[in-house]
Design a protein around this motif. Sequence first.
Motif: not given
Length: 148
Positions: A11-17
């Motif tokens: 899994l990849s970390s995804v940052t949105i806001g």
Amino acid sequence: MMKCPACFNTLSSVTIGRLTVDACRSGCGGIWFDAFELQQVDEPHESTGEWLVQIERDPRVRVDLSRKRACPKCDGVKLMRRHFSAKRRVEVDECPGCGGYWLDAGELEKIRDEMGETARQKEAEAISRFNLSGPVLRYIYQMRTGAR
């Protein structure tokens, strides 16, 4: 490193806001939400969720929906399938240990659609409860929008 509970990719970390989730990018397209994160993107007006319904996935990856899945955070804990909303249309995987949620590709969009439908129904019920007529609704609309 967390492994996808559906297809076992990393899994990849995804940052949105201000929100960071773990997504199976270029795999099955599923998303891991830690406790209380899903509630930040489950309604259509929450813009962060718009990007998350677009997670890229590999269409060749097939997921066995009947297989018990392991929590990507809790060692040795199996996720439990449960309905996410009162209408019981969308099932998600929830960890009884940490309270996180695993959503397969497409489930977030279904949840957001259902939440929008519920909001529209509540609005329609409120209008009918007060028995507002067409001219009254037009007047209220004009007052709120400045339209003529």
